[in-house]
Scaffold this active site. Sequence first.
Site, PDB file in Angstrom:
ATOM      1  N   LYS A 104       0.834  -1.215   0.000  1.00  0.00           N
ATOM      2  CA  LYS A 104       0.000   0.000   0.000  1.00  0.00           C
ATOM      3  C   LYS A 104       0.863   1.257   0.000  1.00  0.00           C
ATOM      4  O   LYS A 104       0.645   2.177  -0.774  1.00  0.00           O
ATOM      5  CB  LYS A 104      -0.913   0.040   1.245  1.00  0.00           C
ATOM      6  CG  LYS A 104      -1.853  -1.124   1.377  1.00  0.00           C
ATOM      7  CD  LYS A 104      -2.732  -0.982   2.623  1.00  0.00           C
ATOM      8  CE  LYS A 104      -1.951  -1.031   3.927  1.00  0.00           C
ATOM      9  NZ  LYS A 104      -1.237  -2.297   4.178  1.00  0.00           N
ATOM     10  N   ARG A 106      -9.307   1.509   8.591  1.00  0.00           N
ATOM     11  CA  ARG A 106      -8.921   0.134   8.852  1.00  0.00           C
ATOM     12  C   ARG A 106     -10.019  -0.642   9.561  1.00  0.00           C
ATOM     13  O   ARG A 106      -9.853  -1.827   9.850  1.00  0.00           O
ATOM     14  CB  ARG A 106      -7.681   0.132   9.739  1.00  0.00           C
ATOM     15  CG  ARG A 106      -6.423  -0.322   9.024  1.00  0.00           C
ATOM     16  CD  ARG A 106      -5.314  -0.292  10.047  1.00  0.00           C
ATOM     17  NE  ARG A 106      -4.164  -1.046   9.655  1.00  0.00           N
ATOM     18  CZ  ARG A 106      -3.058  -0.498   9.145  1.00  0.00           C
ATOM     19  NH1 ARG A 106      -2.987   0.790   8.914  1.00  0.00           N
ATOM     20  NH2 ARG A 106      -2.028  -1.265   8.869  1.00  0.00           N
ATOM     21  N   ARG A 141      11.480  -6.065   4.762  1.00  0.00           N
ATOM     22  CA  ARG A 141      11.215  -4.622   4.728  1.00  0.00           C
ATOM     23  C   ARG A 141      12.212  -3.882   5.618  1.00  0.00           C
ATOM     24  O   ARG A 141      12.500  -4.301   6.721  1.00  0.00           O
ATOM     25  CB  ARG A 141       9.780  -4.329   5.208  1.00  0.00           C
ATOM     26  CG  ARG A 141       9.532  -2.833   5.353  1.00  0.00           C
ATOM     27  CD  ARG A 141       8.084  -2.434   5.237  1.00  0.00           C
ATOM     28  NE  ARG A 141       7.235  -2.931   6.307  1.00  0.00           N
ATOM     29  CZ  ARG A 141       5.918  -2.716   6.365  1.00  0.00           C
ATOM     30  NH1 ARG A 141       5.308  -2.045   5.385  1.00  0.00           N
ATOM     31  NH2 ARG A 141       5.209  -3.199   7.354  1.00  0.00           N
ATOM     32  N   ARG A 175      11.332  -2.402  11.320  1.00  0.00           N
ATOM     33  CA  ARG A 175      10.293  -1.893  12.211  1.00  0.00           C
ATOM     34  C   ARG A 175      10.028  -2.887  13.341  1.00  0.00           C
ATOM     35  O   ARG A 175       9.997  -4.089  13.112  1.00  0.00           O
ATOM     36  CB  ARG A 175       8.995  -1.669  11.413  1.00  0.00           C
ATOM     37  CG  ARG A 175       8.887  -0.260  10.861  1.00  0.00           C
ATOM     38  CD  ARG A 175       7.781  -0.154   9.849  1.00  0.00           C
ATOM     39  NE  ARG A 175       6.500  -0.675  10.321  1.00  0.00           N
ATOM     40  CZ  ARG A 175       5.369  -0.574   9.617  1.00  0.00           C
ATOM     41  NH1 ARG A 175       5.377   0.011   8.431  1.00  0.00           N
ATOM     42  NH2 ARG A 175       4.252  -1.069  10.090  1.00  0.00           N
ATOM     43  N   ARG A 198      -0.834  -9.228  13.220  1.00  0.00           N
ATOM     44  CA  ARG A 198      -1.346  -8.156  12.362  1.00  0.00           C
ATOM     45  C   ARG A 198      -2.191  -8.732  11.229  1.00  0.00           C
ATOM     46  O   ARG A 198      -3.184  -8.124  10.827  1.00  0.00           O
ATOM     47  CB  ARG A 198      -0.181  -7.324  11.818  1.00  0.00           C
ATOM     48  CG  ARG A 198       0.440  -6.469  12.902  1.00  0.00           C
ATOM     49  CD  ARG A 198       1.791  -5.938  12.518  1.00  0.00           C
ATOM     50  NE  ARG A 198       1.727  -5.030  11.404  1.00  0.00           N
ATOM     51  CZ  ARG A 198       2.768  -4.715  10.635  1.00  0.00           C
ATOM     52  NH1 ARG A 198       3.941  -5.263  10.878  1.00  0.00           N
ATOM     53  NH2 ARG A 198       2.626  -3.865   9.670  1.00  0.00           N
TER      54      ARG A 198
HETATM   55  P1  ADP Z   1       1.437  -1.558   7.344  1.00  0.00           P
HETATM   56  O1  ADP Z   1       2.198  -0.618   6.425  1.00  0.00           O
HETATM   57  O2  ADP Z   1       2.185  -2.764   7.642  1.00  0.00           O
HETATM   58  O3  ADP Z   1       0.065  -1.856   6.837  1.00  0.00           O
HETATM   59  P2  ADP Z   1       1.022   0.747   9.009  1.00  0.00           P
HETATM   60  O4  ADP Z   1       2.285   1.497   8.957  1.00  0.00           O
HETATM   61  O5  ADP Z   1      -0.091   1.222   8.139  1.00  0.00           O
HETATM   62  O6  ADP Z   1       1.310  -0.784   8.726  1.00  0.00           O
HETATM   63  O7  ADP Z   1       0.494   0.684  10.499  1.00  0.00           O
HETATM   64  C1  ADP Z   1       1.305   0.261  11.555  1.00  0.00           C
HETATM   65  C2  ADP Z   1       0.453   0.132  12.809  1.00  0.00           C
HETATM   66  O8  ADP Z   1      -0.097   1.417  13.151  1.00  0.00           O
HETATM   67  C3  ADP Z   1      -0.748  -0.788  12.698  1.00  0.00           C
HETATM   68  O9  ADP Z   1      -0.418  -2.143  12.924  1.00  0.00           O
HETATM   69  C4  ADP Z   1      -1.658  -0.211  13.787  1.00  0.00           C
HETATM   70  O10 ADP Z   1      -1.233  -0.607  15.075  1.00  0.00           O
HETATM   71  C5  ADP Z   1      -1.412   1.278  13.680  1.00  0.00           C
HETATM   72  N1  ADP Z   1      -2.361   1.920  12.757  1.00  0.00           N
HETATM   73  C6  ADP Z   1      -2.072   2.542  11.575  1.00  0.00           C
HETATM   74  N2  ADP Z   1      -3.175   3.026  10.991  1.00  0.00           N
HETATM   75  C7  ADP Z   1      -4.216   2.698  11.813  1.00  0.00           C
HETATM   76  C8  ADP Z   1      -5.623   2.907  11.766  1.00  0.00           C
HETATM   77  N3  ADP Z   1      -6.218   3.531  10.730  1.00  0.00           N
HETATM   78  N4  ADP Z   1      -6.368   2.414  12.792  1.00  0.00           N
HETATM   79  C9  ADP Z   1      -5.808   1.805  13.823  1.00  0.00           C
HETATM   80  N5  ADP Z   1      -4.497   1.562  13.934  1.00  0.00           N
HETATM   81  C10 ADP Z   1      -3.696   2.003  12.938  1.00  0.00           C
HETATM   82  P1  ADP Z   2       2.291  -1.808   3.216  1.00  0.00           P
HETATM   83  O1  ADP Z   2       2.311  -0.302   3.192  1.00  0.00           O
HETATM   84  O2  ADP Z   2       1.068  -2.383   2.561  1.00  0.00           O
HETATM   85  O3  ADP Z   2       2.526  -2.377   4.575  1.00  0.00           O
HETATM   86  P2  ADP Z   2       4.889  -1.617   1.847  1.00  0.00           P
HETATM   87  O4  ADP Z   2       4.619  -0.722   0.693  1.00  0.00           O
HETATM   88  O5  ADP Z   2       5.638  -1.073   2.992  1.00  0.00           O
HETATM   89  O6  ADP Z   2       3.504  -2.310   2.327  1.00  0.00           O
HETATM   90  O7  ADP Z   2       5.635  -2.906   1.289  1.00  0.00           O
HETATM   91  C1  ADP Z   2       6.052  -3.977   2.161  1.00  0.00           C
HETATM   92  C2  ADP Z   2       7.439  -4.465   1.737  1.00  0.00           C
HETATM   93  O8  ADP Z   2       7.338  -5.143   0.472  1.00  0.00           O
HETATM   94  C3  ADP Z   2       8.456  -3.345   1.530  1.00  0.00           C
HETATM   95  O9  ADP Z   2       9.718  -3.813   1.940  1.00  0.00           O
HETATM   96  C4  ADP Z   2       8.404  -3.074   0.024  1.00  0.00           C
HETATM   97  O10 ADP Z   2       9.651  -2.579  -0.458  1.00  0.00           O
HETATM   98  C5  ADP Z   2       8.090  -4.459  -0.534  1.00  0.00           C
HETATM   99  N1  ADP Z   2       7.209  -4.435  -1.722  1.00  0.00           N
HETATM  100  C6  ADP Z   2       6.206  -3.564  -2.001  1.00  0.00           C
HETATM  101  N2  ADP Z   2       5.601  -3.880  -3.175  1.00  0.00           N
HETATM  102  C7  ADP Z   2       6.227  -4.989  -3.646  1.00  0.00           C
HETATM  103  C8  ADP Z   2       6.073  -5.812  -4.829  1.00  0.00           C
HETATM  104  N3  ADP Z   2       5.130  -5.557  -5.741  1.00  0.00           N
HETATM  105  N4  ADP Z   2       6.900  -6.861  -4.949  1.00  0.00           N
HETATM  106  C9  ADP Z   2       7.854  -7.135  -4.011  1.00  0.00           C
HETATM  107  N5  ADP Z   2       8.054  -6.413  -2.894  1.00  0.00           N
HETATM  108  C10 ADP Z   2       7.254  -5.347  -2.711  1.00  0.00           C
END
Ligand code: ADP
Ligand code: ADP
Length: 214
Positions: free
Chosen positions: A13, A88, A127, A160, A171
Amino acid sequence: MKIIMLGAPGAGKGTQAKMIAAKYGIPHISTGDIFRANIKNGTELGAKAKEYMDKGLLVPDELVVDLVIDRFKEPDCQKGYVLDGFPRTIPQAEALDKALSAIGEKVDYAINVEVPDENIVNRMGGRRACVGCGATYHIKYSPTKVEGKCDTCGADLIIRDDDKPETVKNRLNVYHEQTQPLIEYYTQKGIIAEVDGTVDMNDVFDAIVKILGE
Ligand code: ADP
Ligand code: ADP
Ligand code: ZN
């Protein structure tokens, strides 16, 4: 243009949201980034959020919703925004709809980046995040030029706290229980768009551009 990114943790995302923001000239709003910035700056909100984040749980809705809605008032949001990690939960989605409809606006697209759970643990293990500017890399799929150093700002990269395998499993469970129902929610609203998130990140982006238009 108002866009929501949906998908499991690690689906890509954030990666896609940054590319969308750059191409369409709209801000990328990541609630995860906002919480991490608060933790780094030692704020009260950061301390509260960290308790949940470290366990792989969602931060309570009441700590998230106002924060995001206030962010829309910033001048850079005039042309829209791409939301990454919000909403979310169904109550968050309803609060967003309510706030937007109060000013005669609505979400245009909810893009679901589909990646099966099997791929996720792998992605999260690789990541890396920059402590300086928040850029995201992957040791295999998106490596930096110099190992362990950010390409953009040169700061160190870290894993992270919540990307450890045990927390990732929590998660994913939380995602299936609380966030996945949003796919149905936005399908009913007729604004869902699905893309395959397992392919190369540039190909995922091409699919998104086909949906949003050049
Ligand atoms: P990821 O990129 O792996 O999807 P995020 O960076 O978006 O994770 O979020 C990391 C953490 O921050 C989540 O696991 C949650 O604990 C918290 N968080 C982020 N956005 C929200 C939201 N909209 N509602 C509740 N918790 C959130
Ligand atoms: P999210 O915001 O949904 O948690 P991220 O954008 O942080 O996800 O991506 C999670 C991990 O996967 C990062 O290390 C990123 O560089 C990698 N990644 C993202 N998109 C792809 C893809 N299409 N193929 C392989 N790795 C990816
Ligand atoms: Zn950096």
